[in-house]
Motif scaffolding. Sequence first.
Motif, PDB file in Angstrom:
ATOM      1  N   PHE A   1       0.821  -1.206   0.000  1.00  0.00           N
ATOM      2  CA  PHE A   1       0.000   0.000   0.000  1.00  0.00           C
ATOM      3  C   PHE A   1       0.857   1.260   0.000  1.00  0.00           C
ATOM      4  CE2 PHE A   1       0.733  -0.068   4.580  1.00  0.00           C
ATOM      5  CZ  PHE A   1       0.728   1.278   4.931  1.00  0.00           C
TER       6      PHE A   1
ATOM      7  N   SER B   1      -8.500  -0.324  -0.142  1.00  0.00           N
ATOM      8  CA  SER B   1      -8.762  -0.776   1.230  1.00  0.00           C
ATOM      9  C   SER B   1      -7.999   0.040   2.269  1.00  0.00           C
ATOM     10  CB  SER B   1      -8.385  -2.256   1.366  1.00  0.00           C
ATOM     11  OG  SER B   1      -7.017  -2.453   1.036  1.00  0.00           O
ATOM     12  N   ASN B   2      -6.959   0.766   1.827  1.00  0.00           N
ATOM     13  CA  ASN B   2      -6.145   1.542   2.763  1.00  0.00           C
ATOM     14  C   ASN B   2      -6.510   3.020   2.672  1.00  0.00           C
ATOM     15  OD1 ASN B   2      -3.468   3.199   3.340  1.00  0.00           O
ATOM     16  ND2 ASN B   2      -3.309   1.262   4.459  1.00  0.00           N
ATOM     17  N   SER B   3      -6.749   3.637   3.802  1.00  0.00           N
ATOM     18  CA  SER B   3      -7.184   5.037   3.819  1.00  0.00           C
ATOM     19  C   SER B   3      -6.091   5.982   3.314  1.00  0.00           C
ATOM     20  CB  SER B   3      -7.612   5.442   5.232  1.00  0.00           C
ATOM     21  OG  SER B   3      -6.526   5.314   6.140  1.00  0.00           O
ATOM     22  N   GLN B   4      -4.823   5.652   3.571  1.00  0.00           N
ATOM     23  CA  GLN B   4      -3.735   6.516   3.098  1.00  0.00           C
ATOM     24  C   GLN B   4      -3.679   6.549   1.578  1.00  0.00           C
ATOM     25  OE1 GLN B   4      -0.888   4.925   6.678  1.00  0.00           O
ATOM     26  NE2 GLN B   4       0.166   5.975   5.027  1.00  0.00           N
TER      27      GLN B   4
END
Length: 400
Positions: free
Chosen positions: A141, A179-182
């Motif tokens: 990610f 799926s990763n907010s960053q």
Amino acid sequence: MEPRGAEYFCAQVLQKDVSGRLQAGEELLLCLGTPGAIPDLEDDPSRLAKTVDALTRWVGSSNYRVSLLGLEILSAFVDRLSTRFKSYVTMVTTALIDRMGDVKDKVREEAQNLTLKLMDEVAPPMYVWEQLASGFKHKNFRSREGVCLCLIETLNIFGTQPLVISKLVPHLCVLFGDSNSQVRNAALSAVVEIYRHVGEKLRIDLCKRDIPPARLEMILAKFDEVQNSGGMILSVCKDKSFDDEESVDGNRPSSAASAFKVPAPKTPGNPVSSARKPGSAGGPKVGGPSKEGGAGAVDEDDFIKAFTDVPSVQIYSSRELEETLNKIREILSDDKHDWDQRANACMSHSLVASEVERALAWPLWSHLATYQHHCQCTLSHEDLPEKRLTSPVSSAFVQH
């Protein structure tokens, strides 16, 4: 000391011992920065390719000191070879994408710096981005986030002119649902940066993509914030897929752009078929007879002029669009207003609306149909130019 040659350094970079790598790397770095050193560096292309390939493995080393040194040496090679390093861009970009996801901030920073240096000194930015695009789908990610951040820096340094934005926007749209907010935040920041450069054309394209309504609303709200804060840049974009007649993906015609066409004026080189007689099967043409055809008639030139000779309205957000159309509805619904006011409200706002206004206006515009029809009916027993112009013009807009 006898001068070191390319063969010597090729053998040194192939070793796997960490201390040996660090020592040989410093020596190689010093020689690359010395004019005239390693004179046979480019004599054997296969040996040079072997050396660069070994250095990319240094970049991918788990030891961050080796990784940083590998990045520094490759940067020195770029300084030495300039555009001749282009044949190795594909070789090094995979390692650079991986290092954009490194746990060490310094390694991520240097990987991005070298990537931007490739765009500046070795190959056109879009050439490099064609190799970097796979990073949007990287399993790490941090690498996906790093590629988005690198795109932002690319736009800040080079603008949109050397890029084909239509090839990059779809990747960002996918990352909006990461799926990763960053990663999601980085993708949002990247698309907002693109908007600062290209403006409303990006808004139109995103509205046509399969983005969940709530997420799209959030993105467009960010666009409005940038617009209202005066943060637009609007650099020159040569990407043909952003032209009025094409969408951002460059393949399908823009529905907003083709929704309402102003007819070309009649010229000797652009003949227009004669209007049908009232008794013909197709019915009378909107253009009607010419000026010599009958008293009180609106000829084709007057009709065409009515499409464009109207006041323009600048609308920069969906909120302003809604407020403007609500004002039109108030004018149309109040029969105490002079007819000229109602005709202008109807014609000027519908005809000179920009592409994004038309794309977003339909749900609001459809509510005006009842009031507009009422206004037209009030002229049913009068022979006024407004009656003959407003009715067909408005119908042309509504049917799209």
